[in-house]
Design a protein around this motif. Structure first.
Motif, short mmCIF file in Angstrom:
data_model
loop_
_atom_site.label_atom_id
_atom_site.label_comp_id
_atom_site.label_asym_id
_atom_site.label_seq_id
_atom_site.Cartn_x
_atom_site.Cartn_y
_atom_site.Cartn_z
N UNK A 101 0.90 -1.17 -0.06
CA UNK A 101 -0.05 -0.16 -0.02
C UNK A 101 1.07 1.10 0.07
N UNK A 102 0.15 2.38 -0.41
CA UNK A 102 1.12 3.64 -0.53
C UNK A 102 1.28 4.47 0.63
N UNK A 103 0.59 4.31 1.48
CA UNK A 103 0.53 5.50 2.55
C UNK A 103 1.70 5.83 3.22
N UNK A 104 2.65 4.92 3.66
CA UNK A 104 3.84 5.35 4.10
C UNK A 104 4.97 6.19 3.34
N UNK A 105 4.38 6.53 2.12
CA UNK A 105 5.42 7.16 1.23
C UNK A 105 5.05 8.29 0.90
#
Length: 346
Positions: free
Chosen positions: A153-157
């Motif tokens: 998933x993209x949220x940490x970036x």
């Protein structure tokens, strides 16, 4: 190590096709156990959060169990829930988090050797797929902790520099999700374009974002090395240093050929390294040992999916039970595709 249990059939691989094989065997009055080195439907668990299957639910069904979902195309979470419910409904014997190491004996008297024990059986079905073994880049720095071959998933970036390596469906979807979560995305592509195999509703979106400049894309470009802060590449214009706090090397996957060899299954000398098996019965070069699902295609990982691989279960179960094998529906006949060798950068 003594034998701790006995079944007519051992199915190696607890994915959808492996589960289908076990339930079809059971319905013919035989005993079966499904063994997997990971969780139930481990590959699907590894898929991106809320990933949408490309298939409609009826094409993912096994054992005539309806796949109810509110989505036209089910999500990863729908699939996990569905296959878990089927396993419970069919009362399948499962041995999870147990790695198979070898196969001893011969037809009618096999012993599957695992890290935890030995299981005797008459037949073995190998439904191990291909998702566990990435196509490595083989470049310095690939082992660094900020480099991965699996996208979740993209949220940490958000507000970070992220490099996505590859140009097929996984790379395209990851790049778009990362962009829309606020990441600064750069794609590194060894070919001259985004793959034509990218789904028709995804490819134009990605091409437009590249055209706008919101996603940087370097084509005909190879990776030379990865550092803690950059990806060093060679473009047609020369060397380039691309900032990267995280790297997704989404360059595809392939079957575990070393595991197949440990089971005594040979492979052909064709470009796909196709595991040896009879196209009609799916029996391998080792009598009483069968292949099911995507592993049948070797490096040609686009040949079999859940949609057509699930029918392998009926073919194998019928052959083991001495019954006529059902014909594969014509609409689901596999397409022979050109195989691209695993990615290598220099």
């Amino acid at each position: 190590m003594t034998t701790d249990s006995s079944f007519d059939v051992v199915v190696i691989g607890a994915g959808p096709v492996g589960l289908a094989c076990a339930l079809e065997v059971q319905r013919r009055g035989l005993t079966a156990v499904v063994i997997d080195k990971g969780a139930l439907v481990n590959s699907i668990i590894g898929y991106p959060t809320n990933m949408e299957f490309f298939s409609t639910p009826e094409l993912l069904e096994i054992g005539d169990h309806p796949f109810p979902t509110a989505h036209y195309k089910p999500l990863r979470e729908d699939g996990i829930d569905y296959y878990h419910r089927v396993a419970r409904a069919e009362n399948l014997n499962l041995r999870l988090y147990e790695r198979v190491t070898s196969l001893e004996g011969d037809l009618g008297r096999y012993e599957v050797v695992t890290e935890k024990g030995r299981i005797s059986c008459r037949y073995v079905v190998v439904a191990t797929g291909f998702y566990d073994v990435p196509n490595y880049l083989h470049v310095p720095g690939e082992e660094l902790p900020h480099v991965t071959h699996y996208y979740k998933e993209p949220y940490a970036h958000s507000h970070q520099d992220v490099v996505v390596i590859g140009a097929k469906n996984s790379s395209a979807k990851a790049a778009l999700q990362l962009l829309r979560t606020g990441a600064r995305v750069t794609m590194i592509i060894r070919g001259e374009e985004i793959s034509q195999s990218v789904k028709y509703w995804i490819r134009p979106d990605l091409l437009n974002r590249i055209k706008e400049g919101r996603i940087k894309a370097y084509f005909n470009t190879t990776i030379e090395r990865i550092t803690p802060e950059t990806v060093e590449v060679r473009t047609p214009e020369g060397p380039l240093s691309v900032p990267a706090t995280y790297v997704y090397a989404l360059t595809g996957y392939h079957p575990d050929f070393s595991f197949l060899a440990a089971l005594g299954i040979t492979c052909q000398t064709d470009l796909a390294q196709t595991p040896t098996h009879d196209a009609e019965t799916l029996e391998t070069n080792r009598a009483g040992v069968y292949l099911a699902g995507t592993v049948c295609g070797g490096l040609n990982t686009s040949r079999w999916f859940i949609e057509n691989g699930r029918y392998h279960a009926q073919v194998i179960a019928a052959h083991i039970a001495g019954q006529p094998a059902p014909a594969l529906p014509e609409v689901l006949q596999p397409v022979q595709l050109t195989v691209e060798a695993p990615v290598a950068h220099s």
